[in-house]
Design a protein around this motif. Structure first.
Motif, PDB file in Angstrom:
ATOM      1  N   VAL A  38     -36.716 -37.285 -28.742  1.00  0.00           N
ATOM      2  CA  VAL A  38     -35.327 -36.992 -29.136  1.00  0.00           C
ATOM      3  C   VAL A  38     -34.411 -38.207 -28.987  1.00  0.00           C
ATOM      4  O   VAL A  38     -33.268 -38.182 -29.440  1.00  0.00           O
ATOM      5  N   GLU A  39     -34.916 -39.272 -28.360  1.00  0.00           N
ATOM      6  CA  GLU A  39     -34.126 -40.502 -28.216  1.00  0.00           C
ATOM      7  C   GLU A  39     -34.766 -41.684 -28.939  1.00  0.00           C
ATOM      8  O   GLU A  39     -34.449 -42.839 -28.649  1.00  0.00           O
ATOM      9  N   LEU A  40     -35.645 -41.397 -29.901  1.00  0.00           N
ATOM     10  CA  LEU A  40     -36.248 -42.476 -30.678  1.00  0.00           C
ATOM     11  C   LEU A  40     -35.159 -43.224 -31.453  1.00  0.00           C
ATOM     12  O   LEU A  40     -34.153 -42.629 -31.855  1.00  0.00           O
ATOM     13  N   ASP A  63     -38.030 -27.259 -11.704  1.00  0.00           N
ATOM     14  CA  ASP A  63     -37.638 -28.587 -11.202  1.00  0.00           C
ATOM     15  C   ASP A  63     -38.030 -29.692 -12.171  1.00  0.00           C
ATOM     16  O   ASP A  63     -37.226 -30.592 -12.473  1.00  0.00           O
ATOM     17  N   GLU A  64     -39.269 -29.629 -12.642  1.00  0.00           N
ATOM     18  CA  GLU A  64     -39.766 -30.653 -13.569  1.00  0.00           C
ATOM     19  C   GLU A  64     -38.912 -30.704 -14.844  1.00  0.00           C
ATOM     20  O   GLU A  64     -38.503 -31.783 -15.296  1.00  0.00           O
ATOM     21  N   PHE A  65     -38.629 -29.524 -15.395  1.00  0.00           N
ATOM     22  CA  PHE A  65     -37.877 -29.459 -16.646  1.00  0.00           C
ATOM     23  C   PHE A  65     -36.458 -29.990 -16.477  1.00  0.00           C
ATOM     24  O   PHE A  65     -36.000 -30.849 -17.245  1.00  0.00           O
ATOM     25  N   PHE A  66     -35.743 -29.516 -15.468  1.00  0.00           N
ATOM     26  CA  PHE A  66     -34.337 -29.898 -15.335  1.00  0.00           C
ATOM     27  C   PHE A  66     -34.163 -31.333 -14.835  1.00  0.00           C
ATOM     28  O   PHE A  66     -33.119 -31.952 -15.096  1.00  0.00           O
ATOM     29  N   ASP A  67     -35.173 -31.877 -14.153  1.00  0.00           N
ATOM     30  CA  ASP A  67     -35.127 -33.305 -13.814  1.00  0.00           C
ATOM     31  C   ASP A  67     -35.138 -34.142 -15.097  1.00  0.00           C
ATOM     32  O   ASP A  67     -34.391 -35.115 -15.224  1.00  0.00           O
ATOM     33  N   MET A  68     -36.000 -33.754 -16.044  1.00  0.00           N
ATOM     34  CA  MET A  68     -36.084 -34.484 -17.317  1.00  0.00           C
ATOM     35  C   MET A  68     -34.850 -34.215 -18.174  1.00  0.00           C
ATOM     36  O   MET A  68     -34.336 -35.118 -18.841  1.00  0.00           O
ATOM     37  N   TYR A  69     -34.363 -32.982 -18.120  1.00  0.00           N
ATOM     38  CA  TYR A  69     -33.200 -32.622 -18.950  1.00  0.00           C
ATOM     39  C   TYR A  69     -31.945 -33.346 -18.479  1.00  0.00           C
ATOM     40  O   TYR A  69     -31.073 -33.689 -19.290  1.00  0.00           O
ATOM     41  N   GLU A  70     -31.861 -33.593 -17.169  1.00  0.00           N
ATOM     42  CA  GLU A  70     -30.699 -34.301 -16.620  1.00  0.00           C
ATOM     43  C   GLU A  70     -30.540 -35.678 -17.288  1.00  0.00           C
ATOM     44  O   GLU A  70     -29.420 -36.139 -17.540  1.00  0.00           O
ATOM     45  N   LYS A  71     -31.684 -36.321 -17.593  1.00  0.00           N
ATOM     46  CA  LYS A  71     -31.636 -37.647 -18.228  1.00  0.00           C
ATOM     47  C   LYS A  71     -31.050 -37.565 -19.635  1.00  0.00           C
ATOM     48  O   LYS A  71     -30.412 -38.505 -20.107  1.00  0.00           O
ATOM     49  N   LEU A  72     -31.278 -36.445 -20.322  1.00  0.00           N
ATOM     50  CA  LEU A  72     -30.692 -36.269 -21.653  1.00  0.00           C
ATOM     51  C   LEU A  72     -29.185 -36.080 -21.552  1.00  0.00           C
ATOM     52  O   LEU A  72     -28.415 -36.634 -22.338  1.00  0.00           O
ATOM     53  N   LEU A  73     -28.755 -35.309 -20.567  1.00  0.00           N
ATOM     54  CA  LEU A  73     -27.319 -35.030 -20.397  1.00  0.00           C
ATOM     55  C   LEU A  73     -26.540 -36.271 -19.978  1.00  0.00           C
ATOM     56  O   LEU A  73     -25.334 -36.367 -20.228  1.00  0.00           O
ATOM     57  N   THR A  74     -27.227 -37.215 -19.339  1.00  0.00           N
ATOM     58  CA  THR A  74     -26.551 -38.430 -18.870  1.00  0.00           C
ATOM     59  C   THR A  74     -26.941 -39.646 -19.707  1.00  0.00           C
ATOM     60  O   THR A  74     -26.711 -40.787 -19.302  1.00  0.00           O
ATOM     61  N   SER A  75     -27.540 -39.400 -20.856  1.00  0.00           N
ATOM     62  CA  SER A  75     -27.968 -40.479 -21.747  1.00  0.00           C
ATOM     63  C   SER A  75     -26.772 -41.322 -22.211  1.00  0.00           C
ATOM     64  O   SER A  75     -25.660 -40.822 -22.360  1.00  0.00           O
ATOM     65  N   SER A  76     -27.030 -42.600 -22.474  1.00  0.00           N
ATOM     66  CA  SER A  76     -25.981 -43.465 -23.021  1.00  0.00           C
ATOM     67  C   SER A  76     -25.747 -43.183 -24.505  1.00  0.00           C
ATOM     68  O   SER A  76     -24.750 -43.623 -25.076  1.00  0.00           O
ATOM     69  N   TYR A  98     -24.569 -41.029 -27.438  1.00  0.00           N
ATOM     70  CA  TYR A  98     -23.613 -39.929 -27.640  1.00  0.00           C
ATOM     71  C   TYR A  98     -24.258 -38.706 -28.274  1.00  0.00           C
ATOM     72  O   TYR A  98     -24.038 -37.566 -27.824  1.00  0.00           O
ATOM     73  N   VAL A  99     -25.062 -38.916 -29.313  1.00  0.00           N
ATOM     74  CA  VAL A  99     -25.682 -37.785 -30.025  1.00  0.00           C
ATOM     75  C   VAL A  99     -26.608 -37.009 -29.085  1.00  0.00           C
ATOM     76  O   VAL A  99     -26.613 -35.776 -29.072  1.00  0.00           O
ATOM     77  N   THR A 100     -27.364 -37.742 -28.270  1.00  0.00           N
ATOM     78  CA  THR A 100     -28.260 -37.082 -27.311  1.00  0.00           C
ATOM     79  C   THR A 100     -27.474 -36.238 -26.320  1.00  0.00           C
ATOM     80  O   THR A 100     -27.827 -35.089 -26.040  1.00  0.00           O
ATOM     81  N   ARG A 101     -26.402 -36.803 -25.773  1.00  0.00           N
ATOM     82  CA  ARG A 101     -25.570 -36.059 -24.813  1.00  0.00           C
ATOM     83  C   ARG A 101     -25.009 -34.796 -25.455  1.00  0.00           C
ATOM     84  O   ARG A 101     -25.074 -33.700 -24.882  1.00  0.00           O
ATOM     85  N   ARG A 102     -24.461 -34.951 -26.638  1.00  0.00           N
ATOM     86  CA  ARG A 102     -23.808 -33.820 -27.301  1.00  0.00           C
ATOM     87  C   ARG A 102     -24.822 -32.727 -27.649  1.00  0.00           C
ATOM     88  O   ARG A 102     -24.588 -31.539 -27.390  1.00  0.00           O
ATOM     89  N   GLN A 103     -25.935 -33.113 -28.257  1.00  0.00           N
ATOM     90  CA  GLN A 103     -26.936 -32.120 -28.675  1.00  0.00           C
ATOM     91  C   GLN A 103     -27.561 -31.413 -27.478  1.00  0.00           C
ATOM     92  O   GLN A 103     -27.737 -30.193 -27.489  1.00  0.00           O
ATOM     93  N   SER A 104     -27.896 -32.189 -26.442  1.00  0.00           N
ATOM     94  CA  SER A 104     -28.579 -31.586 -25.289  1.00  0.00           C
ATOM     95  C   SER A 104     -27.641 -30.668 -24.507  1.00  0.00           C
ATOM     96  O   SER A 104     -28.063 -29.640 -23.966  1.00  0.00           O
ATOM     97  N   LEU A 105     -26.356 -31.014 -24.464  1.00  0.00           N
ATOM     98  CA  LEU A 105     -25.376 -30.162 -23.779  1.00  0.00           C
ATOM     99  C   LEU A 105     -25.196 -28.838 -24.523  1.00  0.00           C
ATOM    100  O   LEU A 105     -25.177 -27.766 -23.910  1.00  0.00           O
ATOM    101  N   LYS A 106     -25.107 -28.929 -25.848  1.00  0.00           N
ATOM    102  CA  LYS A 106     -24.975 -27.709 -26.661  1.00  0.00           C
ATOM    103  C   LYS A 106     -26.226 -26.842 -26.527  1.00  0.00           C
ATOM    104  O   LYS A 106     -26.136 -25.609 -26.386  1.00  0.00           O
ATOM    105  N   LEU A 107     -27.385 -27.460 -26.552  1.00  0.00           N
ATOM    106  CA  LEU A 107     -28.640 -26.712 -26.419  1.00  0.00           C
ATOM    107  C   LEU A 107     -28.743 -26.055 -25.043  1.00  0.00           C
ATOM    108  O   LEU A 107     -29.163 -24.901 -24.935  1.00  0.00           O
ATOM    109  N   SER A 158     -15.507 -39.329 -23.194  1.00  0.00           N
ATOM    110  CA  SER A 158     -14.531 -39.778 -24.203  1.00  0.00           C
ATOM    111  C   SER A 158     -14.518 -38.876 -25.431  1.00  0.00           C
ATOM    112  O   SER A 158     -13.559 -38.884 -26.200  1.00  0.00           O
ATOM    113  N   SER A 159     -15.578 -38.081 -25.600  1.00  0.00           N
ATOM    114  CA  SER A 159     -15.651 -37.170 -26.752  1.00  0.00           C
ATOM    115  C   SER A 159     -15.100 -35.790 -26.387  1.00  0.00           C
ATOM    116  O   SER A 159     -15.560 -35.158 -25.423  1.00  0.00           O
TER     117      SER A 159
END
Length: 344
Positions: free
Chosen positions: A176-178, A211-224, A226-235, A269-270
């Motif tokens: 999802v971050e390719l 634990d495994e899932f939300f540890d990995m998901y946290e990285k999406l929510l804190t990604s640099s 913008y699209v990843t942050r927005r999409q993963s937060l909505k999901l 900022s968004s």
């Protein structure tokens, strides 16, 4: 006047179409340079046979497909191991052949013979084919075709369950971050389907791999990104608020680290991200069983939080409801703050 020597060719039967597809796909292998020409011929044969398969499955624009032939073709393709070939040879196919395959794939999976989805049953007995399709996201030439095929598979609970519990599932956190936007977006669409199409299966998966899932998901929510942050937060909002995941949500809103992530996203900022973060943040605040650590965080930051929320607004028909919710959350934060002061 008739010309018997100009007889139209007899349409192929489902077994004949299946055999032709299988033979031409197997002929795609190149072992020596001298086989290049035969490979080109095999590619032409594949494309011709895929057109025949497409016509048999969905008609040719003038003649509707024959239901019995469609069912028989699905059976033959399963019986003759052609499904495995269709998947494994995908990287070797040309654009037109891939497009025809994706079109035929959804039709084939839906065919029921004696209440059995024969093609789905074949994949159930060869689940490694799903892992192969997932791994194909690393090949941008075929990634979008594989994504389409995977989303058709996800519609079936047994296949979705395997994908969730397969080691391949964690690859989506990378895909999802390719850097290629189209591929990353397609991977996110597949990721989203896996987490939203079958509520009970997802709840079971999240319970077992919390634990495994939300540890990995946290990285999406804190990604640099913008699209990843927005999409993963909505999901996150989409699947956490699903009724089957109520126990997962109750567990999630007890954790300080996740509250801190939402508080950080409230400062993004968004505005879109701020509003999406609010819809999860409010669940932490409204929880009648907030742990002491959560209350302390809210109390320590209550002034900044209230200022942030006062300046947050939406436009349109949801405005009134949003403002009401916001006021309730502000009052709850102020109440928690006063109570913490009294305790001190």
């Amino acid at each position: 006047m008739s010309f018997p020597f100009f007889k139209p060719s007899r349409p192929k039967t489902p077994p004949e179409v299946t055999k032709a597809i299988k033979d031409s796909l197997m002929a795609l292998d190149i072992k020596t340079i001298s086989e290049v020409k035969s490979h080109e011929k095999a590619m032409e044969e594949v494309e011709k046979n895929f057109v025949a398969m497409r016509c048999m499955l969905s008609g040719d624009g003038e003649v509707e497909p024959n239901v019995d032939q469609v069912l028989q073709l699905a059976l033959e393709i399963s019986k003759e191991d052609v499904i495995s070939l269709l998947i494994h040879k995908l990287p070797a196919l040309g654009w037109e052949a891939r497009k025809d395959l994706v079109h035929c794939w959804s039709i084939l999976l839906k065919q029921q013979v004696d209440s059995r989805y024969c093609c789905v049953e074949y994949i159930e007995n060869n689940m490694e084919l799903l892992d192969f399709l997932v791994a194909c996201y690393d090949n941008k030439e075929i990634a979008l075709h594989c994504g389409n095929m995977l989303r058709e598979c996800i519609k079936f609970p047994t296949l979705a369950q395997y994908m969730l519990n397969s080691g391949s599932f964690v690859l989506f956190f990378k895909f999802v971050e390719l850097p290629t936007f189209d591929v990353a977006s397609d991977a996110f669409s597949t990721f989203k389907d896996l987490l939203t199409k079958h509520g009970t299966l997802v709840s079971e998966y999240l319970t077992a791999h919390y634990d495994e899932f939300f540890d990995m998901y946290e990285k999406l929510l804190t990604s640099s990104n913008y699209v990843t942050r927005r999409q993963s937060l909505k999901l996150l909002s989409d699947f956490l608020l699903e009724p089957p995941n109520s126990n997962i949500m109750k567990r999630y809103i007890l954790e300080v680290r996740f509250l801190k992530i939402m508080m950080t996203l409230l400062k993004d900022s968004s505005k879109n991200i701020q509003i999406s973060a609010f819809h999860i943040f409010k669940v932490f605040v409204a929880n009648p069983n907030k742990p002491r650590e959560i209350k302390i965080i809210l109390a320590k930051n209550h002034e900044k939080l209230v200022d942030l929320l006062r300046n947050l607004s939406v436009k349109g028909s949801e405005d009134e409801e949003f403002e009401e919710e916001k006021e309730l959350i502000i009052k709850e934060i102020e109440l928690v703050s006063r109570l913490q002061i009294l305790k001190c």
